[in-house]
Every structure is written in C-alpha cells, then in structure tokens.
Design an enzyme around this catalytic site. Structure first.
Site, PDB file in Angstrom:
ATOM      1  N   HIS A 544      -3.825  -3.743   4.650  1.00  9.13           N
ATOM      2  CA  HIS A 544      -4.337  -2.819   3.412  1.00  9.13           C
ATOM      3  C   HIS A 544      -3.404  -2.081   2.839  1.00  9.13           C
ATOM      4  CE1 HIS A 544      -8.847  -3.418   4.989  1.00  9.13           C
ATOM      5  NE2 HIS A 544      -8.534  -4.524   4.538  1.00  9.13           N
ATOM      6  N   HIS A 587     -12.648  -2.181   3.454  1.00 14.14           N
ATOM      7  CA  HIS A 587     -11.826  -3.040   3.077  1.00 14.14           C
ATOM      8  C   HIS A 587     -11.293  -3.034   1.512  1.00 14.14           C
ATOM      9  CE1 HIS A 587     -12.420  -4.971   7.310  1.00 14.14           C
ATOM     10  NE2 HIS A 587     -13.283  -4.150   7.072  1.00 14.14           N
TER      11      HIS A 587
HETATM   12  C1  LIG Z   1      -4.086 -10.965   5.298  1.00 18.54           C
HETATM   13  C2  LIG Z   1      -4.930 -10.317   4.492  1.00 18.54           C
HETATM   14  C3  LIG Z   1      -6.428  -9.928   4.668  1.00 18.54           C
HETATM   15  C4  LIG Z   1      -7.159  -9.054   4.002  1.00 18.54           C
HETATM   16  N1  LIG Z   1      -8.262  -9.097   4.372  1.00 18.54           N
HETATM   17  C5  LIG Z   1      -9.216  -8.323   3.550  1.00 18.54           C
HETATM   18  C6  LIG Z   1     -10.606  -8.439   3.739  1.00 18.54           C
HETATM   19  O1  LIG Z   1     -11.136  -9.192   4.528  1.00 18.54           O
HETATM   20  N2  LIG Z   1     -11.486  -7.835   2.519  1.00 18.54           N
HETATM   21  C7  LIG Z   1     -10.957  -7.033   1.764  1.00 18.54           C
HETATM   22  O2  LIG Z   1     -11.503  -6.724   0.890  1.00 18.54           O
HETATM   23  N3  LIG Z   1      -9.621  -6.837   1.781  1.00 18.54           N
HETATM   24  C8  LIG Z   1      -8.790  -7.304   2.337  1.00 18.54           C
HETATM   25  N4  LIG Z   1      -7.378  -7.600   2.286  1.00 18.54           N
HETATM   26  C9  LIG Z   1      -7.139  -6.708   1.199  1.00 18.54           C
HETATM   27  C10 LIG Z   1      -7.009  -7.116  -0.179  1.00 18.54           C
HETATM   28  O3  LIG Z   1      -6.875  -8.556  -0.344  1.00 18.54           O
HETATM   29  C11 LIG Z   1      -5.869  -6.537  -1.110  1.00 18.54           C
HETATM   30  O4  LIG Z   1      -6.081  -5.269  -0.992  1.00 18.54           O
HETATM   31  C12 LIG Z   1      -5.948  -6.929  -2.530  1.00 18.54           C
HETATM   32  O5  LIG Z   1      -6.175  -8.332  -2.768  1.00 18.54           O
HETATM   33  C13 LIG Z   1      -4.619  -6.314  -3.287  1.00 18.54           C
HETATM   34  O6  LIG Z   1      -4.757  -6.885  -4.782  1.00 18.54           O
HETATM   35  P1  LIG Z   1      -3.539  -6.412  -5.652  1.00 18.54           P
HETATM   36  O7  LIG Z   1      -4.024  -6.784  -7.093  1.00 18.54           O
HETATM   37  O8  LIG Z   1      -3.407  -5.138  -5.443  1.00 18.54           O
HETATM   38  O9  LIG Z   1      -2.428  -7.217  -5.026  1.00 18.54           O
HETATM   39  P2  LIG Z   1      -2.288  -8.972  -5.094  1.00 18.54           P
HETATM   40  O10 LIG Z   1      -3.635  -9.509  -5.015  1.00 18.54           O
HETATM   41  O11 LIG Z   1      -1.330  -9.247  -3.795  1.00 18.54           O
HETATM   42  O12 LIG Z   1      -1.497  -9.402  -6.145  1.00 18.54           O
HETATM   43  C14 LIG Z   1      -0.182  -9.173  -6.455  1.00 18.54           C
HETATM   44  C15 LIG Z   1       0.453 -10.314  -7.111  1.00 18.54           C
HETATM   45  O13 LIG Z   1       1.772 -10.136  -7.749  1.00 18.54           O
HETATM   46  C16 LIG Z   1       2.583 -11.046  -7.604  1.00 18.54           C
HETATM   47  N5  LIG Z   1       4.003 -10.685  -7.444  1.00 18.54           N
HETATM   48  C17 LIG Z   1       4.580  -9.702  -6.770  1.00 18.54           C
HETATM   49  N6  LIG Z   1       5.927  -9.576  -7.035  1.00 18.54           N
HETATM   50  C18 LIG Z   1       6.051 -10.274  -8.140  1.00 18.54           C
HETATM   51  C19 LIG Z   1       6.957 -10.363  -9.207  1.00 18.54           C
HETATM   52  N7  LIG Z   1       8.405  -9.679  -8.983  1.00 18.54           N
HETATM   53  N8  LIG Z   1       6.919 -11.234 -10.172  1.00 18.54           N
HETATM   54  C20 LIG Z   1       5.716 -11.834 -10.452  1.00 18.54           C
HETATM   55  N9  LIG Z   1       4.817 -11.564  -9.576  1.00 18.54           N
HETATM   56  C21 LIG Z   1       4.722 -11.082  -8.571  1.00 18.54           C
HETATM   57  C22 LIG Z   1       2.234 -11.391  -6.059  1.00 18.54           C
HETATM   58  O14 LIG Z   1       2.571 -12.903  -5.687  1.00 18.54           O
HETATM   59  C23 LIG Z   1       0.631 -11.551  -5.947  1.00 18.54           C
HETATM   60  O15 LIG Z   1       0.055 -12.704  -6.799  1.00 18.54           O
HETATM   61  C24 LIG Z   1      -6.715  -8.458   2.923  1.00 18.54           C
HETATM   62  C25 LIG Z   1      -5.334  -8.658   2.526  1.00 18.54           C
HETATM   63  C26 LIG Z   1      -4.547  -9.548   3.307  1.00 18.54           C
HETATM   64  C27 LIG Z   1      -3.085  -9.774   2.800  1.00 18.54           C
END
Ligand SMILES: Cc1cc2nc3c(=O)[nH]c(=O)nc-3n(C[C@H](O)[C@H](O)[C@H](O)COP(=O)(O)OP(=O)(O)OC[C@H]3O[C@@H](n4cnc5c(N)ncnc54)[C@H](O)[C@@H]3O)c2cc1C
Length: 609
Positions: A544, A587
């Site tokens: 997280h 989560h």
């Molecule tokens: C293994 C795992 C299990 C989890 N389990 C749960 C759960 O059961 N329930 C829950 O609520 N939450 C869970 N989480 C947490 C939740 O999924 C995340 O907090 C949330 O999805 C994050 O969203 P975000 O938009 O911040 O980042 P992300 O969804 O990670 O998006 C960031 C995106 O930016 C892209 N990116 C990064 N750098 C660059 C770049 N330089 N150029 C272009 N693209 C780039 C990445 O490839 C990615 O696609 C889990 C996370 C993980 C990893």
C-alpha cells in the site's frame, strides 16, 4: 484513427488538451472522465502493457499470479534496517490498469475519520462528506446473494453505495464457510459489527471484492474505465511508453503565476529516441507512489540538495517530494488445523486436490459458480486501539514523548519534520478515540494459497515514514525505495499487542471449532521483547505505498495543494495514491478511484475558466 489504443507514433495528435502520465488506477479514471467532453483530447502514456485477460490477471483462482511477472515493476527496497536488514519485494502494477490489475481485489473504504484527518491538515473538501459522493460515483455495488445473507448474516446499507459507477463491487458466488467462524469469534469478544463497511469501517465486517457479477472476473481500472470506451476518438492510450521527464516553458516560479509545463518527454524502451507529447492545458501525473516523485525529481522539482547533488537544474525547491512514504506493514500468524466436519474445503485445497480443482473449474466455466469465483478475503476487522488492548494510553503516550524528528530519516528538512509533527498531533487525537482503527485483522477464509490457517495483521496508521529518491539521472533506473518500516519503534509495539489479541481470538469457541494449533509466533514466545523480535524478523509490506506527493500546505512538506496542483506550477497536477497525506485505515484502491473521480471534477471546473 484506430480508436483509443494507439499502435503507432503517427496516430498521435500534435498536442492534447491533457497529457496523463500513467494509465493505472487513477490515471485511467481521470482520463475517462476528462474525455467525456468530446471537445477535449486526452493522451495517456503508460509504461506497461495491456494484460491478455489470462487467469492470473482476471480470475480469483489465480490471484497473486501477476506479481513478479511482466506486469510488475519488480521493485526491491533498500535493506530495512529496522526489520533485521531484510530487503522487501514491493510489487507495483506496470500494466494498463496499473496496480488495480495486480491487486488482491479487496474493496473496502477507510472510516470517515481517516478522511476527516485529510481535511484537518488543511484540505477543504477532502473529508468524508466531500469524498463520499466520489466513492459512490466510482462504484456499482451488487448486494450479496440472498442465500449468503441468510447463511452468513452479511448486512449492507444501500445508502452508502453507488449503483451506476464503472467499478463493479460485490461478493463472489461462493463463500468459504470458515468466514462465519471469524465473524462469530469477533462478536464473542465484544467487537462491534457495522451494518456496512462502506459507511463505517470499524469493527468486524464483510468486505466486498472488485468483481464483476456478470462473469465473476476482476473489475479493475482497465475494465471499468477503458475497455467499454475503446472507440472514444478523443481518448488516446499509448502503452509501452515510459515518461522520462516534464517539459517546461521558459519561465520560472518567481513570476508569481507558477511554472507552466508544456508537455512530457517519453521513450519506447529499447529505442534511444526521445519523443515529446505536448499539453495545451495540463499535465497530470498518475504514475503511482514510487514513480510520481521520481518523475518530479528527474524534472528538477524536489529537494534542492538532492537535485544539486545530481546536477539537475532546480526548477522548484520542494523538499516534500518523495518524503512521507507510508505503507501498511503486515504480518501473517499461522495456525495449523485438523480436518473438521463442518468444513469440507479451504482455498489451499485447490492446489492440493486436483480433482476438486478440476470440478471447481468446470463449475466456474459452466455457470460462474463455486470456489473458482472466490479467493480474496471477505472477512476483516478494523479495531480502534482501546478495543484490542488495555495498554492504549501507554502506547499513545510513547508516541507523544518522542521528539518530532527523532525517528525520521537523518537530515530531514524542517518542513518535512513540521509535517510529521502535524500528522502526529492529528493521529494521536484520533487514535485516542473510538472512531479510528489502529489495527487490521484479515481472515483469509481459513486458508490462502500457501498456508492452512493464516491470520493477517497490519498497523493501519503507522508513524514510521520512508522515502523515494532518485540516485541517478537515468530515468529508466529504479529510484531508491526505502519504506523504513518499524523506524518508529512504537509501531512494532502495536503489533505485540495485536499478537496477544489474536491469541484471544483463537481461543474463542468459534475458532476452536476449527481445531487450531499455533505455529507462529509459536506458543513459547510470550514476552514483549520476544514478540517484538518476531515482528522485526517477519513483517513485510502489504503493498500500500502512498504519501510521497502529499496534499498538504507547502510549509509542512506538501507537494500538491487541495486542487492537486503541484506547488510552484500552474498546470501540473498529481492524481494517484501519492497525494494521500495520511494513509487511510483500509486497502487503498477504492480511495484511489474516489481521488480520480474527484480530481476529474476539479480539473473540468478549472478548464471552464
Ligand atoms: C500486489 C498488490 C495487492 C494489492 N491489494 C489490494 C487490495 O486487495 N485492495 C485494495 O484496495 N488495494 C490493494 N492494493 C493497492 C492498490 O491497488 C493501489 O494502491 C492502487 O491501485 C494504486 O493506484 P495508483 O493510481 O496510485 O497507481 P497505479 O495503479 O500503480 O498506477 C500507476 C501507473 O503508472 C505507470 N507508470 C509508472 N511510471 C511511469 C512512467 N515513467 N511512464 C509511464 N507510465 C508510468 C505504471 O506502470 C502504472 O500503470 C494492492 C496493490 C498491490 C501492488
């Protein structure tokens, strides 16, 4: 024009109204909402690739199968000196849909007070009342099946759910009966059971999953905000494109209006050419908690001393970038158990019993029923400190007597220390009451894929703070990722008390029915020091990551204001988990969707001016 998924450079427009960095959870949410206006053009640049709808990506049966795969950034942390020097594997999604494609599909919200703390920090509109409409807007909730309501006593409150959002939430078509043992055990210890976690996530409750009721497959940012909109001509998504830095106009922060960002530079891995995507109105960074600060720092926005060390011209001295890194540390406590009459099977049996797995697979593909629909947990408890230990006052007192910067990294900037001081004050105030959880207990339906009877325990509001920092100007090199889990020793003491509570839980008749025998920590470990040592040797990340571009005032280490605008700029926003100033006790994914939905409204409103 082929539609939204770009295949060739030539298909791109000369410039876009909005350029979004990262097609993950928040990035696709914002992209979808901004492109609802046909006069707006949106480009999403995503470093990862689309999944192929394989089992690991979309079925509960294969949950966890995308970790350490091509869809994972495969981040390794610095040695965690407070956890016996162990490095941690930190999975993060590198895929269309980002981490929502990799995650464990749990879909719960934080308690209202978790978001009210964000407002307390100086962010009007980001408390519970301001966020609830966006939680609802993102979701279509399918109530549990009547037979599950009758058998397990699952309750829900329609008034706190959404019914026409794009993310599907609900329960699997099969629920392992051991879930009931956990709920009954908590009840027997006097733990409250709220009507619905979506309105009051405190006590023991049933938690839904991000699952599509039509076919029992994963509902994630890609399926929710992209797949149904392929063909929307003004939304372009370009995968396998890694953004290397922001492009700025020839102006500076001193002008008073803020720096203008004109676009981004990006590469296709394996190709040395640097491409530019131009933004007419705004650039939105949604690259997640690890990569958002990396991109800011590579672009000259961050802590001055770091940028100067790497000879990066300092555009904006913003010491909070990459600091305030928060995560939920967690640990698994394992019991072995004997086969018992009322429990025919548990998750682990799918891997151990080939004929039951084959039967379950057939059932799944014939009518989307049975154990292949289940996997991620549905029973959890989020407990305020005073409900699981009688040492609440002493534990909170131990945080209170620390010097503000005592357990932060050496050399923390005064603004960062001031931010932590404010966090501490707000957290201590809330944790002393009964409306904020200090600990989460997850019941993995009596088993997960590896262990017979694991109890997962995690600190919901840790005081430890880590950081993300580049250590080279190579944009393709991973940054330093240091969670600093356990750097604040009181976080570990919260675990010690939780281990004791867990032993009480296991002693309840409802859990005793399952004939448990403690394997870890092991019955011989009883003293604080022994249990603390067990925690240091076994804690890991719950995946997280959050907080590294915190939404809070600049003078206390903030990176974005309450409109998610990066300080010192006039058209650069961050929209992802990195803006959470304090990690909620839940989560994270439902909160990230809500952030994306709210951000889209903020950006749309600004675009009209
Ligand atoms: C293994 C795992 C299990 C989890 N389990 C749960 C759960 O059961 N329930 C829950 O609520 N939450 C869970 N989480 C947490 C939740 O999924 C995340 O907090 C949330 O999805 C994050 O969203 P975000 O938009 O911040 O980042 P992300 O969804 O990670 O998006 C960031 C995106 O930016 C892209 N990116 C990064 N750098 C660059 C770049 N330089 N150029 C272009 N693209 C780039 C990445 O490839 C990615 O696609 C889990 C996370 C993980 C990893």
């Amino acid at each position: 024009m082929l539609g939204t998924l770009i295949g060739e450079q030539e298909q791109l427009l000369d410039s876009y109204t909005y350029v979004i960095v990262g097609g993950g959870t928040a990035g696709l949410t914002v992209a979808n909402r901004l492109s609802e206006d046909p006069d707006t053009t949106v480009l999403v640049l995503e470093a990862g690739i689309p999944d192929r709808k394989e089992c690991a990506a979309i079925l509960q049966r294969c949950l966890g199968g995308t970790m350490r795969s091509v869809y994972d950034w495969n981040i390794t942390t610095e040695p965690q000196i407070y956890l016996s020097g162990r490095r941690q594997n930190l999975p993060i999604g590198k895929a269309l849909g980002g981490s929502s494609m990799l995650n464990g599909m749990m879909f719960d919200r934080g308690a209202p007070s978790d978001y009210d703390m964000w407002e307390d920090l100086g962010n009007p509109g980001w408390g519970w009342a301001g966020l609830l409409p966006y939680f609802k807007k993102s979701e279509t909730f399918t109530p549990p099946k009547p037979e599950h309501v009758a058998r397990f006593g699952i309750t829900y409150d329609p008034s706190v759910h959404g019914f026409d959002g794009y993310v599907q939430s609900g329960y699997p078509n099969f629920i392992y009966p051991q879930n009931k043992n956990f709920q009954d055990a908590m009840k027997s210890l006097g733990i409250a059971q709220p009507l619905d976690q979506a309105g009051e996530a405190l006590g023991a409750f049933w938690s839904p999953n991000t699952i599509d009721p039509k076919n029992m497959t994963r509902s994630y940012a890609r399926s929710a905000y992209f797949d149904n909109f392929v063909g929307r001509q003004n939304l372009h998504v370009y995968t396998s494109r890694h953004v290397t830095k922001l492009i700025t106009e020839d102006n500076d922060e001193e002008s008073g209006e803020g720096m203008e960002i004109s676009g981004v530079e990006y590469v296709k891995p394996g190709d040395a050419t640097r491409y530019v995507a131009k933004a007419k109105k705004e650039v939105i960074i949604s690259a997640g908690t690890v990569h958002t600060p990396q991109i800011l720092q590579l672009s000259g926005i961050g802590r001055k001393s770091l940028l100067e060390k790497l000879s990066i011209p300092v555009l904006i001295d913003l010491p909070g970038v990459g600091q305030n890194f928060q995560d939920h540390p967690y640990i698994m406590l394992i019991q072995s158990n004997q086969p018992v009459d009322n429990v025919e099977h548990s998750v682990i049996d799918l891997d151990r019993n080939a004929s039951w797995d084959a039967e379950s697979k057939a059932l799944f593909y014939s009518n989307r029923e049975g154990p292949w629909t289940a996997g991620s947990p549905n029973s959890v408890a989020f407990l305020p400190l005073s409900t699981y230990t009688d040492k609440a006052e002493a534990l909170l007192g131990a945080y209170t007597t620390q010097e503000p910067g005592q357990h932060l990294r050496d050399g923390s900037e005064p603004a960062v220390i001031a931010g932590f001081q404010k966090h501490r004050q707000i957290l201590l105030n809330r944790l002393a009451g009964t409306h904020t959880a200090a600990m989460e207990f997850i019941w993995l339906s009596g088993a997960n894929q590896r262990f017979q009877m694991p109890f997962s325990i995690s600190v919901t509001h840790p005081f430890s703070r880590g950081f993300i920092e580049i250590n080279s100007t190579d944009p393709l090199a991973a940054p330093i990722v240091d969670l600093r889990t356990g750097s604040n020793p009181v976080d570990l003491n919260l675990f010690v008390e939780a281990f004791r509570f867990n032993r009480r839980l296991v002693q309840t008749p409802a859990i005793q029915e399952l004939v448990p025998t403690e394997l870890t920590p092991g019955p011989l470990l009883r003293e604080d020091e022994e249990l603390g040592q067990f925690a240091r040797a076994n804690l890991s990340t719950m995946f997280h990551p959050s907080g590294t571009s915190a939404m809070q005032p600049r003078e206390i280490g903030g990176v974005v204001d309450h409109n998610l605008m990066v300080y010192g700029t006039r058209n650069l926003r961050v929209v992802d988990a990195s803006i959470m100033p304090l990690i909620p006790g839940s989560h994270l994914v439902s909160t990230v969707y809500a952030i994306g939905e709210k951000a889209a409204d903020i950006i749309k409103a600004a675009g009209k001016n």
